[in-house]
Write an enzyme that holds these catalytic residues in place. Structure first.
Site, PDB file in Angstrom:
ATOM      1  N   ASP A   1      23.640  21.914 -56.858  1.00 13.02           N
ATOM      2  CA  ASP A   1      23.918  21.378 -58.631  1.00 13.02           C
ATOM      3  C   ASP A   1      22.210  21.361 -58.839  1.00 13.02           C
ATOM      4  O   ASP A   1      21.685  20.483 -58.233  1.00 13.02           O
ATOM      5  CB  ASP A   1      24.431  20.345 -58.594  1.00 13.02           C
ATOM      6  CG  ASP A   1      24.974  19.927 -59.952  1.00 13.02           C
ATOM      7  OD1 ASP A   1      24.140  20.077 -61.050  1.00 13.02           O
ATOM      8  OD2 ASP A   1      26.260  19.529 -60.148  1.00 13.02           O
TER       9      ASP A   1
ATOM     10  N   GLY B   1      28.367  22.874 -58.411  1.00 11.30           N
ATOM     11  CA  GLY B   1      28.826  21.629 -59.326  1.00 11.30           C
ATOM     12  C   GLY B   1      29.159  20.475 -58.892  1.00 11.30           C
ATOM     13  O   GLY B   1      30.149  20.128 -58.818  1.00 11.30           O
TER      14      GLY B   1
ATOM     15  N   HIS C   1      30.873  26.083 -67.174  1.00 12.40           N
ATOM     16  CA  HIS C   1      31.952  26.937 -67.595  1.00 12.40           C
ATOM     17  C   HIS C   1      31.961  27.940 -68.654  1.00 12.40           C
ATOM     18  O   HIS C   1      32.803  28.461 -69.252  1.00 12.40           O
ATOM     19  CB  HIS C   1      33.013  25.962 -67.961  1.00 12.40           C
ATOM     20  CG  HIS C   1      33.645  25.059 -66.828  1.00 12.40           C
ATOM     21  ND1 HIS C   1      33.292  25.042 -65.490  1.00 12.40           N
ATOM     22  CD2 HIS C   1      34.596  24.399 -67.130  1.00 12.40           C
ATOM     23  CE1 HIS C   1      33.933  24.233 -64.989  1.00 12.40           C
ATOM     24  NE2 HIS C   1      34.985  23.783 -65.661  1.00 12.40           N
TER      25      HIS C   1
END
Length: 205
Positions: free
Chosen positions: A66, A41, A139
């Protein structure tokens, strides 16, 4: 500890607090001689720069994983959507151009290795032991679990696992990062080092 930061650091888009950034730098500096660092990320590269500056001093590297099309919360109409990072021509969110620019301006092109893919794809044939893993990807529970399961087992003994956005109370934020933090502690493979703001730091036993 003073960090020689690039002049543009305050212009780099991201969600990392200064105390969290310093803690990431210090942990990476402490283990980077033993192997590479990997983050999940990268977004526009703010955390990558702090990790990269530490690795640069130790002649190590940061693998920056990512897919650069944004997490759920970055998409059109969502809370953390940034229209400056939306490619209307492609019809999708895209942080990779901004990421590369920020890494280049920080002088880290020879330290940061971008991997433009998901955790699942990146880890599929991964065999290099890692001195530190920083998880700050999607998330949702599925995304966080995938990141943890893909990378936590690849950390060397004495290495560091860092997890961002820990909110014990549901009203403060999403629970997925906190869930994998608790999972790491319960596994018996990690011991706590410190909590810095919303950053959890653990050491592989």
């Amino acid at each position: 500890m003073e960090i020689a930061l690039p002049p543009h650091i305050n212009d780099v888009k991201g969600f990392l607090a200064d105390d969290e950034a310093k803690a990431l730098y210090e942990q990476a500096l402490s283990v980077a001689e033993r192997g590479p660092v990997l983050e999940v990320g990268s977004y526009c590269g703010k955390s990558t720069i702090y990790l990269g500056l530490a690795c640069q001093q130790k002649n190590s590297v940061v693998y920056a994983v990512d897919h650069h099309v944004g997490s759920e919360e970055h998409q059109l109409g969502e809370m953390f959507h940034d229209p400056d990072l939306y490619d209307a021509g492609e019809g999708r969110f895209d942080t990779f151009k901004e990421f590369r620019r920020n890494i280049r301006l920080a002088g880290l092109d020879d330290t940061v290795v971008p991997i433009v893919a998901t955790s699942e794809v990146s880890a599929r044939h991964w065999h290099t032991p890692l001195a530190m893993v920083f998880i700050d990807g999607g998330h949702s529970l599925d995304a966080a679990l995938c990141d943890y399961r893909c990378w936590a087992g690849k950390i060397i003994t004495g290495g560091v696992l860092a997890i961002h956005d820990l909110f014990p109370a549901p009203e403060e934020g999403g629970q997925a990062p906190y869930a994998i933090y608790k999972m790491a502690l319960a596994s018996g493979l990690f011991e706590p080092i410190a909590r810095v703001n919303t950053l959890g730091l653990l050491r592989r036993i």
